[in-house]
Design an enzyme around this catalytic site. Structure first.
Site, PDB file in Angstrom:
ATOM      1  N   ASN A 292      30.433  41.026  11.230  1.00 54.67           N
ATOM      2  CA  ASN A 292      30.028  41.186  12.572  1.00 54.67           C
ATOM      3  C   ASN A 292      30.449  42.432  13.306  1.00 54.67           C
ATOM      4  O   ASN A 292      31.442  43.059  12.620  1.00 54.67           O
ATOM      5  CB  ASN A 292      30.277  39.909  13.661  1.00 54.67           C
ATOM      6  CG  ASN A 292      31.588  39.730  13.702  1.00 54.67           C
ATOM      7  OD1 ASN A 292      32.378  39.809  13.127  1.00 54.67           O
ATOM      8  ND2 ASN A 292      31.826  39.556  15.258  1.00 54.67           N
ATOM      9  N   CYS A 294      32.739  43.265  15.483  1.00 48.14           N
ATOM     10  CA  CYS A 294      34.211  43.528  15.614  1.00 48.14           C
ATOM     11  C   CYS A 294      35.035  43.087  14.689  1.00 48.14           C
ATOM     12  O   CYS A 294      36.289  43.209  14.682  1.00 48.14           O
ATOM     13  CB  CYS A 294      34.397  42.643  16.983  1.00 48.14           C
ATOM     14  SG  CYS A 294      33.914  43.353  18.679  1.00 48.14           S
ATOM     15  N   GLU A 296      35.754  40.144  13.169  1.00 51.55           N
ATOM     16  CA  GLU A 296      36.515  38.814  12.820  1.00 51.55           C
ATOM     17  C   GLU A 296      35.663  37.732  12.136  1.00 51.55           C
ATOM     18  O   GLU A 296      36.102  36.795  11.623  1.00 51.55           O
ATOM     19  CB  GLU A 296      36.693  38.190  14.263  1.00 51.55           C
ATOM     20  CG  GLU A 296      35.581  37.558  14.811  1.00 51.55           C
ATOM     21  CD  GLU A 296      34.839  38.567  15.801  1.00 51.55           C
ATOM     22  OE1 GLU A 296      33.814  38.087  16.530  1.00 51.55           O
ATOM     23  OE2 GLU A 296      35.031  39.939  15.713  1.00 51.55           O
ATOM     24  N   PRO A 458      37.684  39.443  19.364  1.00 46.92           N
ATOM     25  CA  PRO A 458      38.335  39.903  20.833  1.00 46.92           C
ATOM     26  C   PRO A 458      37.733  39.101  21.975  1.00 46.92           C
ATOM     27  O   PRO A 458      36.511  38.761  21.819  1.00 46.92           O
ATOM     28  CB  PRO A 458      37.670  41.580  20.720  1.00 46.92           C
ATOM     29  CG  PRO A 458      36.394  41.190  19.744  1.00 46.92           C
ATOM     30  CD  PRO A 458      37.006  40.079  18.669  1.00 46.92           C
TER      31      PRO A 458
END
Length: 827
Positions: A292, A294, A296, A458
């Site tokens: 994805n 970001c 993670e 995040p």
């Protein structure tokens, strides 16, 4: 159910927390955190059997009051009956054909349409573009040449930008290309010239490549598509496995290109794809090739990340005392309920695509993590960059893992295991083999509800809204306090302080006393200490961790270059870095003056530099931006807007001598000012920017805009000063014409246009720039009665949707504005 335990030290809500809550998450008549939490609890409990709904609703509310924070999409949309998704992010497949499908992957424009629908519903998207054939390879069906994956990424980038303008959430994308793709150098340098502004990019790196880097060996760049004749003539060949070898490079030199670009631009990131797949619980059913936006969640095609976090500061007792400790028992209780809630989100959400719904039902992935680690460690008296801090973080992650897996086993007993569960294969997974034996026995006996359970994402905006600005995800605080500037209804600005939760609590208890050693920020520790924290926690997380290694601007390149190699050796799944510098984050990056750290980067193509149409040059330094507050009157009332023009300085040879000139490079007017015409505002500014970047006739474009007429009557905007000093108001035939007039005035004051709005020749531009940059020299374009402009601040980030400044940067997985300190939604 345990009774809610009130905090020992209640803190009043910060204004920033209330602002973010009401702007992003509260809906209708909701005003407080509890209003939003009740809506979420009620929406998810409605999916439980009727006799149990009331009990579950109470339990779900309790879990949120105790520290569970669902992800932003859940908070903003659950229970509202919207067609928006509750899922933050997805991975979408992209094949090599233009339309239709190839090798089970949708064609490029089919994938584009699917991604647009996903983003329209509120989801961010990651892609692996490696299937797209390289630049200049053969396209047999049309007897033509391919344009390569980077060119198609620009199409996806434009689509994201367009879809983004239709909603309040900024679009987010991750583009991945694997290290052996023949266009990998072009991909590494793709953002150097300011393109792909709606993408994070990462290189998918294999263990074989990393071993070649260590040994300084040759590495083949390969693809299934047949190369063009030039490549074949240069030695391209087909291997026994059917792949075409386009050329061979030195692995260490290619790795150096990645490191230089990352040092200078914070991109590309690196994904260690073999580690991602080796640690994948579903190693027997899928292949992971992208994440994805970001990072993670490594995900398969059409996979999703269903996220939530535990606020660790909510579980700290006796903060800043020798008795400070974390309430692990209550944390495990909250985690148990959080797993049930996230599992229900998969049934409550609206899916943008049927393929996503099918993928989620088959595997029921969720991602429970934590936020506030840096703040919680400070409250416990532990340094983030010390062994003791890492040991506690590992203990937290271990306890979270065990509680989440136990909860999912119990859910499987009640509701059934995920459909693709295969006990023998599942229990052979590397991560599952590390589980305590009682959990493995429970999986064998009852199955497990969710294939994956853990992820550390995040959490910038949900930390602000629901956790009193506890630190973001796994990150240490970037700073303990800062000033945020915000526009007011009358067009002005005001500032207020934003503080970390731990800092506020310490000040409440100890006043102005010096901060203890446990208060350490991201830039006050070694880069290796950031990496060691991920190394301590990753063994207990079954997906991945979004972590940014923050280093100061003067961090030595020789120290930086080994970070990613060390991350691979430590068994991490990926890494991102952030080093503040003059070119980082610039939407319109110019090529900076060469430095030793940049000599390995590929030079930009002449075609990438439209200003060559005017004269040979090289860009200098950063962009400068001038922002003006504009007030004007129409029949609809008085309006206030802000206009920003960014300028590019260029040095080159003109008529046999070296000169420096300045010309406009981008025009911007925040579209969320709701002037009643935000669509034409966006369109006009983009078109003007295109003209500017192409070296086109800005003067003519503005003159044409001043000819636009509307039916609403004259618009009064600005004034001119006659020779006798009298200020005469200026009327325009439309709002478009008024905006064009004010842009003309800004360019006249800057010296780019003459008093009549005509283009100044290049030679005169050079003379005016030389005069204007001399100390004490008057501005040659001031009209009688006008005051000199104030010094212009240098702004070289992305455009902030809040204040319009070019100061928006990606920090710790979230977009943050260095001008007004706006924080965009993360993930």
């Amino acid at each position: 159910m345990n009774a809610p335990e009130p905090p020992s030290d209640a803190l009043p809500a910060q204004e920033v927390s209330l602002d973010v809550l009401r702007e992003k998450y509260a809906r209708g008549d909701e005003r407080t955190i509890e209003d939003v939490q009740r809506r979420i609890a009620r929406a998810l409990a409605a999916l439980e059997p009727a006799p149990q709904r009331a009990d579950h609703e109470r339990r779900f509310l309790w879990a949120q009051q105790q520290g569970f924070v669902p992800a932003g999409r859940i908070a903003s949309s659950a229970g509202l009956g919207l067609s928006a998704t509750l899922i933050n992010c997805f991975v979408q497949p992209v094949g090599d054909s233009i339309s239709g499908a190839s090798f089970g992957l949708p064609g490029i424009y089919t994938a584009l349409s699917e991604a647009a629908e996903t983003m329209r519903r509120g989801g961010g998207v990651g892609y692996d573009f490696s299937a797209i054939r390289p630049l200049d390879s053969k396209v047999a069906g049309t007897a033509s040449r391919a344009s390569g994956p980077v060119s198609y990424m620009e199409v996806f980038d434009a689509s994201c930008r367009t879809v983004e303008s239709a909603g309040a959430r900024r679009g987010a994308q991750m583009g991945v290309l694997h290290i052996d793709h023949p266009d990998i150098e072009r991909f590494i340098a793709a953002k150097d010239t300011g393109r792909l502004t709606n993408f994070n990019i990462s290189v998918g790196v294999s263990d074989a490549f990393m071993r070649a880097v260590e040994a300084d060996e040759a590495f083949a760049l390969v693809h299934a598509a047949e190369p063009g004749d030039e490549t074949l003539a240069a030695g391209g060949r087909r291997r026994e496995d059917g792949l075409w070898v386009y050329r061979t490079v030195r692995a260490r030199e290619l790795w150096e290109r990645i490191m230089v670009s990352t040092y200078d631009h914070a991109e590309p990131g690196v994904l260690f794809v073999d580690r991602m797949n080796a640690e994948n619980n579903l190693w027997y059913a899928e292949e992971l090739r992208a994440t994805n936006p970001c990072g993670e969640q490594p995900l398969p095609p059409y996979g999703c990340c269903d996220l939530g976090s535990l606020n660790l500061t909510a579980f700290v007792h006796d903060a800043f005392t020798p008795e400070a400790h974390l309430d692990f028992e209550r944390m495990r209780d909250v985690a148990t309920t959080a797993v049930r809630m996230l599992d229900l989100v998969l049934d409550a959400t609206q899916w943008p695509l049927p393929q996503q719904a099918a993928e989620a039902r088959a595997k029921r992935r969720i991602g429970l993590g934590f936020l506030g680690l840096g703040s919680a460690l400070a409250m416990l008296g532990l340094r983030y960059d010390a062994d003791e801090g890492r040991a506690v973080a590992a203990r937290i992650a271990s306890a979270l893992r065990d509680a989440a897996y136990a909860a999912s086993i119990e859910l499987a007993r009640e509701k059934g295991a995920f459909p693709l569960f295969d006990a023998d294969n599942y229990l052979r997974g590397q991560f599952i083999e590390r589980l305590p034996q009682p959990l493995r026995d429970g999986i064998r006996a009852h199955g497990i509800r969710n294939s994956h359970l853990l992820s550390i994402a995040p959490t910038g905006t949900i930390s602000l809204a629901f956790a009193d600005n506890a630190s973001n995800g796994i990150e240490p605080p970037y700073s303990w306090t800062y000033q945020r500037r915000k526009r007011t209804a009358d067009g002005g600005t005001r500032s207020y302080e934003v503080a970390d939760h731990a800092w506020r609590l310490y000040r409440q208890q100890h006043g102005d006393a010096a901060l203890p050693p446990s208060f350490v920020t991201a830039l006050e520790m070694r880069a290796l200490d950031h990496l060691r924290m991920v190394e301590a926690v990753q063994p207990f997380i079954d997906t991945a961790i979004s972590k940014t290694v923050n280093v100061p601007e003067d961090y030595p390149y020789d120290d930086f270059r080994d970070l990613y190699l060390e991350a691979w050796r430590a068994g991490l799944k990926g890494l991102a870095t952030y080093r503040p510098n003059a070119v980082l984050g610039s939407v319109l990056s110019t090529t900076p003056v060469a430095s030793p750290a940049m000599t390995a980067a590929a030079p930009p193509s002449p075609d990438d530099d439209p200003l060559r149409k005017r004269f040979e040059h090289r860009p200098l330094g950063e962009l400068e931006s001038s922002t003006s507050k504009i007030e004007y009157s129409t029949q609809e009332g008085r309006k206030t807007v802000y206009l920003t023009v960014s300028f590019l300085r260029a040095e080159g040879i003109w008529e046999g001598r070296q000169v420096t000139v300045e010309r406009p490079f981008e025009f911007f007017m925040p579209a969320n000012q709701r002037t009643g015409g935000h669509q034409w505002i966006t369109a006009s500014m983009r078109l003007l920017s295109m003209v500017a970047r192409a070296g086109g006739p800005i003067a003519r474009a503005l003159a044409d805009m001043r000819e636009v007429v509307w039916e609403k009557g004259p618009v009064r905007c600005g004034h001119i000063v006659r020779e006798d000093g009298v200020r005469v108001p200026v009327y325009h035939d439309s709002e478009v014409a008024a905006i064009a007039f004010m842009l003309q005035r800004m360019l006249i004051r800057r010296g780019f246009l003459d008093q009549q709005g005509n283009q100044v020749p290049v030679g005169e531009l050079a003379r005016r720039f030389e005069r204007r940059t001399q100390d004490g020299a008057p501005d040659p374009q001031l009209q009688p009665g006008e005051a000199p402009a104030e010094p212009l601040p240098i702004m070289n980030g992305a455009k902030c949707p809040e204040c319009g400044a070019l100061a928006l940067r990606k920090v710790d997985g979230c977009s943050r504005c260095e001008s007004c300190h706006y924080v965009g939604e993360c993930g």
